[in-house]
Design an enzyme around this catalytic site. Structure first.
Site, PDB file in Angstrom:
ATOM      1  N   GLU A  35       0.991   7.730  -5.796  1.00 40.14           N
ATOM      2  CA  GLU A  35      -0.097   8.889  -5.625  1.00 40.14           C
ATOM      3  C   GLU A  35      -1.150   8.473  -4.153  1.00 40.14           C
ATOM      4  O   GLU A  35      -1.891   8.256  -4.310  1.00 40.14           O
ATOM      5  CB  GLU A  35      -0.951   9.269  -6.511  1.00 40.14           C
ATOM      6  CG  GLU A  35      -1.679  10.533  -6.200  1.00 40.14           C
ATOM      7  CD  GLU A  35      -2.667  10.646  -7.250  1.00 40.14           C
ATOM      8  OE1 GLU A  35      -3.488  11.881  -7.096  1.00 40.14           O
ATOM      9  OE2 GLU A  35      -3.019  10.214  -8.111  1.00 40.14           O
ATOM     10  N   LYS A  38       3.360  11.737  -6.689  1.00 40.97           N
ATOM     11  CA  LYS A  38       2.462  12.622  -6.687  1.00 40.97           C
ATOM     12  C   LYS A  38       1.766  12.741  -5.494  1.00 40.97           C
ATOM     13  O   LYS A  38       1.009  12.021  -4.842  1.00 40.97           O
ATOM     14  CB  LYS A  38       1.423  12.157  -7.730  1.00 40.97           C
ATOM     15  CG  LYS A  38       0.412  12.971  -8.161  1.00 40.97           C
ATOM     16  CD  LYS A  38      -0.334  12.745  -9.407  1.00 40.97           C
ATOM     17  CE  LYS A  38      -1.566  13.826  -9.806  1.00 40.97           C
ATOM     18  NZ  LYS A  38      -2.227  13.686 -11.313  1.00 40.97           N
TER      19      LYS A  38
END
Length: 296
Positions: free
Chosen positions: A176, A213
């Site tokens: 992420e 992500k």
């Protein structure tokens, strides 16, 4: 569900990943949003007990099932706790929901327009313990604040290095590198980010996969090349400060991306709700986020 079944379910993408991983720094804010004031707890132990009550109520709700929720990202203390008398990962797996664990320990100070992850010296021990509890994968967050090529290259390299450590434990990493959605140069920065991610993916050994992500991009389908990459199991989107309606509308423009929302999922839930009110509000949120995730 075994690992292969979970992987196939996530690849099909008929749902989304719930983010239930608020950690120490963000927990008081999450509790206030849930209707629990600061004077209702004293010290970290009571604070984490309160947030675990919230998460247990969510996971135990009849609205929270594997029909629309593919996975749930947990904070370490949540992983170590119980829901309905079962270890939290087991409670999730029994509902058809894959457990993930947040592994980063917070952010370094900004340098070169980014905030790298702090060191994780105990990561191998955490991964070993999580794997034994039935956890499927991990999530690690760092932040990009400006379109600085040197900084973005460093943040992506760090993400993939940690991802390789996770893969070595037989687990699925969610990488992420969050791009701040209010950054003025986000569109240009996301071009740099995609190029750096593709460079790292191409350097990975064949047969390995990661999940990504990412902030919902400024340009629709900016990350389609990542969505379609054979070394990417799934690209999931964070809500990044958007309201649920805004996040769902933006996500639906991006083919193949699914949600991994936290505030946009939990924002209408309150501790004071009756069980019926709570389940209805959670069910409405889950339904709208799932619809946006499969719209593309």
């Amino acid at each position: 569900m075994n690992t292969d079944q979970i992987t196939q379910k996530i690849a099909a993408g008929q749902g989304f990943i719930a983010a239930l991983d608020q950690s120490g720094g963000s927990t008081p804010k999450a509790l206030r949003a849930y209707g629990v004031d600061d004077d209702e707890w004293n010290g970290d132990d009571e604070m984490f007990a309160k947030i675990h009550e919230m998460r247990s109520r969510i996971i135990s709700s009849p609205a929270f099932t594997g029909d629309k929720i593919l996975g749930a990202i947990l904070f370490e203390k949540t992983m170590d706790g119980e829901v309905g008398g079962k270890p939290t990962p087991t409670a999730l797996l029994d509902k058809g929901v894959a457990p993930f664990i947040k592994i980063d320990k917070g952010l370094e100070d900004e340098a070169s327009g980014v905030q790298l992850m702090k060191p994780m010296p105990d990561l191998d021990a955490l991964l070993t313990r999580a794997k034994m509890l039935g956890v499927y994968g991990t999530k690690e967050r760092s932040v990009i604040n400006s379109a600085n090529p040197e900084g973005i290259a460093a943040i992506v390299a760090q993400q993939f290095a940690v991802g390789e450590q996770v893969i070595a434990h037989g687990m699925m990493p969610i990488l992420e590198p969050e791009y701040t959605i209010t950054a003025d140069d986000r569109e240009a920065g996301e071009d740099i980010l995609k190029a750096e991610i593709l460079k790292q993916l191409d350097a990975m050994d064949d047969g390995k996969q990661v999940m990504l992500k990412l902030s919902i991009p400024a340009r629709a389908n900016q990350y389609k090349e990542l969505v379609d990459h054979p070394k990417v199991l799934k690209v999931v989107a964070l809500s990044g400060g958007f309201t649920r309606d805004e996040a769902c509308a933006e996500l639906a423009k991006n083919t193949g991306m699914i949600a991994s929302f936290s505030r946009a999922l939990l924002g209408d839930l309150r501790a004071q709700m009756s069980d019926a009110e709570f389940d209805a509000a959670l069910g409405e949120a889950i339904g709208s986020i799932c619809d946006a995730s499969i719209a593309g």
